[in-house]
Design a protein around this motif. Sequence first.
Motif, PDB file in Angstrom:
ATOM      1  N   ALA A 271     -17.303  18.039  -1.430  1.00  0.00           N
ATOM      2  CA  ALA A 271     -15.904  18.470  -1.420  1.00  0.00           C
ATOM      3  C   ALA A 271     -14.960  17.325  -1.103  1.00  0.00           C
ATOM      4  N   THR A 272     -15.460  16.277  -0.453  1.00  0.00           N
ATOM      5  CA  THR A 272     -14.596  15.129  -0.150  1.00  0.00           C
ATOM      6  C   THR A 272     -14.347  14.245  -1.375  1.00  0.00           C
ATOM      7  N   GLY A 273     -15.032  14.509  -2.473  1.00  0.00           N
ATOM      8  CA  GLY A 273     -14.872  13.697  -3.669  1.00  0.00           C
ATOM      9  C   GLY A 273     -13.718  14.119  -4.552  1.00  0.00           C
ATOM     10  N   THR A 274     -12.944  15.066  -4.145  1.00  0.00           N
ATOM     11  CA  THR A 274     -11.792  15.507  -4.923  1.00  0.00           C
ATOM     12  C   THR A 274     -10.731  16.051  -3.982  1.00  0.00           C
ATOM     13  N   GLY A 275      -9.548  16.294  -4.519  1.00  0.00           N
ATOM     14  CA  GLY A 275      -8.486  16.870  -3.696  1.00  0.00           C
ATOM     15  C   GLY A 275      -7.703  15.821  -2.938  1.00  0.00           C
ATOM     16  N   VAL A 276      -7.421  16.122  -1.654  1.00  0.00           N
ATOM     17  CA  VAL A 276      -6.533  15.284  -0.847  1.00  0.00           C
ATOM     18  C   VAL A 276      -7.255  14.079  -0.256  1.00  0.00           C
ATOM     19  N   VAL A 277      -8.536  14.202   0.023  1.00  0.00           N
ATOM     20  CA  VAL A 277      -9.257  13.144   0.738  1.00  0.00           C
ATOM     21  C   VAL A 277      -9.220  11.811  -0.010  1.00  0.00           C
ATOM     22  N   PRO A 278      -9.522  11.745  -1.304  1.00  0.00           N
ATOM     23  CA  PRO A 278      -9.463  10.432  -1.972  1.00  0.00           C
ATOM     24  C   PRO A 278      -8.073   9.798  -1.920  1.00  0.00           C
ATOM     25  N   TYR A 279      -7.037  10.578  -2.125  1.00  0.00           N
ATOM     26  CA  TYR A 279      -5.690   9.998  -2.097  1.00  0.00           C
ATOM     27  C   TYR A 279      -5.305   9.556  -0.691  1.00  0.00           C
ATOM     28  N   ALA A 280      -5.747  10.288   0.317  1.00  0.00           N
ATOM     29  CA  ALA A 280      -5.465   9.860   1.688  1.00  0.00           C
ATOM     30  C   ALA A 280      -6.150   8.535   2.002  1.00  0.00           C
ATOM     31  N   LEU A 281      -7.379   8.367   1.541  1.00  0.00           N
ATOM     32  CA  LEU A 281      -8.077   7.101   1.765  1.00  0.00           C
ATOM     33  C   LEU A 281      -7.408   5.948   1.020  1.00  0.00           C
ATOM     34  N   VAL A 282      -6.936   6.204  -0.184  1.00  0.00           N
ATOM     35  CA  VAL A 282      -6.253   5.156  -0.949  1.00  0.00           C
ATOM     36  C   VAL A 282      -4.948   4.756  -0.265  1.00  0.00           C
ATOM     37  N   VAL A 283      -4.212   5.723   0.264  1.00  0.00           N
ATOM     38  CA  VAL A 283      -2.968   5.407   0.973  1.00  0.00           C
ATOM     39  C   VAL A 283      -3.265   4.567   2.217  1.00  0.00           C
ATOM     40  N   LEU A 284      -4.279   4.917   2.972  1.00  0.00           N
ATOM     41  CA  LEU A 284      -4.638   4.132   4.152  1.00  0.00           C
ATOM     42  C   LEU A 284      -5.074   2.717   3.768  1.00  0.00           C
ATOM     43  N   ALA A 285      -5.812   2.601   2.680  1.00  0.00           N
ATOM     44  CA  ALA A 285      -6.234   1.269   2.231  1.00  0.00           C
ATOM     45  C   ALA A 285      -5.040   0.420   1.812  1.00  0.00           C
ATOM     46  N   GLY A 286      -4.065   1.039   1.136  1.00  0.00           N
ATOM     47  CA  GLY A 286      -2.871   0.292   0.750  1.00  0.00           C
ATOM     48  C   GLY A 286      -2.046  -0.149   1.944  1.00  0.00           C
ATOM     49  N   LEU A 287      -1.916   0.721   2.947  1.00  0.00           N
ATOM     50  CA  LEU A 287      -1.181   0.342   4.159  1.00  0.00           C
ATOM     51  C   LEU A 287      -1.883  -0.777   4.911  1.00  0.00           C
ATOM     52  N   TYR A 288      -3.191  -0.768   4.879  1.00  0.00           N
ATOM     53  CA  TYR A 288      -3.950  -1.808   5.563  1.00  0.00           C
ATOM     54  C   TYR A 288      -3.926  -3.126   4.793  1.00  0.00           C
ATOM     55  N   LEU A 289      -3.809  -3.048   3.470  1.00  0.00           N
ATOM     56  CA  LEU A 289      -3.882  -4.251   2.651  1.00  0.00           C
ATOM     57  C   LEU A 289      -2.624  -5.095   2.748  1.00  0.00           C
ATOM     58  N   GLY A 290      -1.436  -4.481   2.725  1.00  0.00           N
ATOM     59  CA  GLY A 290      -0.197  -5.242   2.715  1.00  0.00           C
ATOM     60  C   GLY A 290       0.112  -5.858   4.064  1.00  0.00           C
ATOM     61  N   ARG A 291       0.789  -7.001   4.016  1.00  0.00           N
ATOM     62  CA  ARG A 291       1.211  -7.675   5.245  1.00  0.00           C
ATOM     63  C   ARG A 291       2.656  -7.354   5.594  1.00  0.00           C
ATOM     64  N   THR A 292       3.464  -7.077   4.601  1.00  0.00           N
ATOM     65  CA  THR A 292       4.862  -6.714   4.828  1.00  0.00           C
ATOM     66  C   THR A 292       5.089  -5.288   4.334  1.00  0.00           C
ATOM     67  N   ALA A 293       6.273  -4.746   4.664  1.00  0.00           N
ATOM     68  CA  ALA A 293       6.580  -3.384   4.237  1.00  0.00           C
ATOM     69  C   ALA A 293       6.619  -3.273   2.713  1.00  0.00           C
ATOM     70  N   ARG A 294       7.136  -4.298   2.062  1.00  0.00           N
ATOM     71  CA  ARG A 294       7.195  -4.275   0.602  1.00  0.00           C
ATOM     72  C   ARG A 294       5.800  -4.323  -0.005  1.00  0.00           C
ATOM     73  N   GLN A 295       4.930  -5.178   0.522  1.00  0.00           N
ATOM     74  CA  GLN A 295       3.568  -5.257   0.004  1.00  0.00           C
ATOM     75  C   GLN A 295       2.797  -3.973   0.260  1.00  0.00           C
ATOM     76  N   ARG A 296       3.017  -3.333   1.393  1.00  0.00           N
ATOM     77  CA  ARG A 296       2.337  -2.071   1.667  1.00  0.00           C
ATOM     78  C   ARG A 296       2.774  -0.982   0.687  1.00  0.00           C
ATOM     79  N   ALA A 297       4.071  -0.920   0.430  1.00  0.00           N
ATOM     80  CA  ALA A 297       4.559   0.089  -0.518  1.00  0.00           C
ATOM     81  C   ALA A 297       3.995  -0.156  -1.914  1.00  0.00           C
ATOM     82  N   VAL A 298       3.951  -1.411  -2.336  1.00  0.00           N
ATOM     83  CA  VAL A 298       3.406  -1.727  -3.656  1.00  0.00           C
ATOM     84  C   VAL A 298       1.911  -1.420  -3.711  1.00  0.00           C
TER      85      VAL A 298
END
Length: 246
Positions: free
Chosen positions: A9-36
């Motif tokens: 059940a974790t392979g669909t729905g909200v969980v994958p998108y939540a993980l992608v959002v967390l990965a993007g926030l962790y990847l960027g160094r500035t607010a602009r890079q995080r949003a991108v």
Amino acid sequence: MALARGLTATGTGVVPYALVVLAGLYLGRTARQRAVAVALGAACLAAGQAVRMGVMELIARPRPPGQDWATYASGWSFPSGHTTTSALTAGLVIVAVLLRAPRGRTALCLAAGCWGAAVGLTRVYLGVHWFTDVLGGWLFAAGWLGMCLCGAARWLPAGLLPACGPPPPASPPPPTTLPVAWAVPPRSERRAAALTQGPPAGGLTPLFGGSGSRGPGGRAGEGPRRSGGGSPGRLRRPRRPGHPRW
């Protein structure tokens, strides 16, 4: 069986998108890079799901017999939707960890990769997909993720791409300068001062002379006495009275 249902059940729905959002926030160094990074990760995942559904409609492969199902499923079989979504999410998380995590990246990458692989294997275990459906989902996710990363590296401006590795260390403080009183004058100035001030207090006599000066030999007007081809600027200590010649 309940663990397999919960994991799949974790392979669909909200969980994958939540993980992608967390990965993007962790990847960027500035607010602009995080949003991108968040926007690009979500777009990569959503576009991959849309293309995967188009491929499913084109191939139109039926699922295994319904009496073997241990959970609910709908649609065509190839490629597996849960497998594709979880593999894409795991790949994006691994990319973010490899680009940013200075320590512990191996454990995080293994955890993300094992989660993506386990979701695909539960689809076979629950009887709703053939193994070739899961294998096709993994291959599709790898190819789609590679295309997205190549496109981002080629067409995105350099300012929007986060730099690899840990943040650069702070610049060292500027070196402290000595006060003027402690500054050492150049050698030429020291030499000129020694020549103009006369013999020092220790009794050293400069090797130069004149008509009215007393040379190292003790006779007036004799001039400097040189030994061994020394330079005129060298200093010699005079002999003491009664001391043998040296």
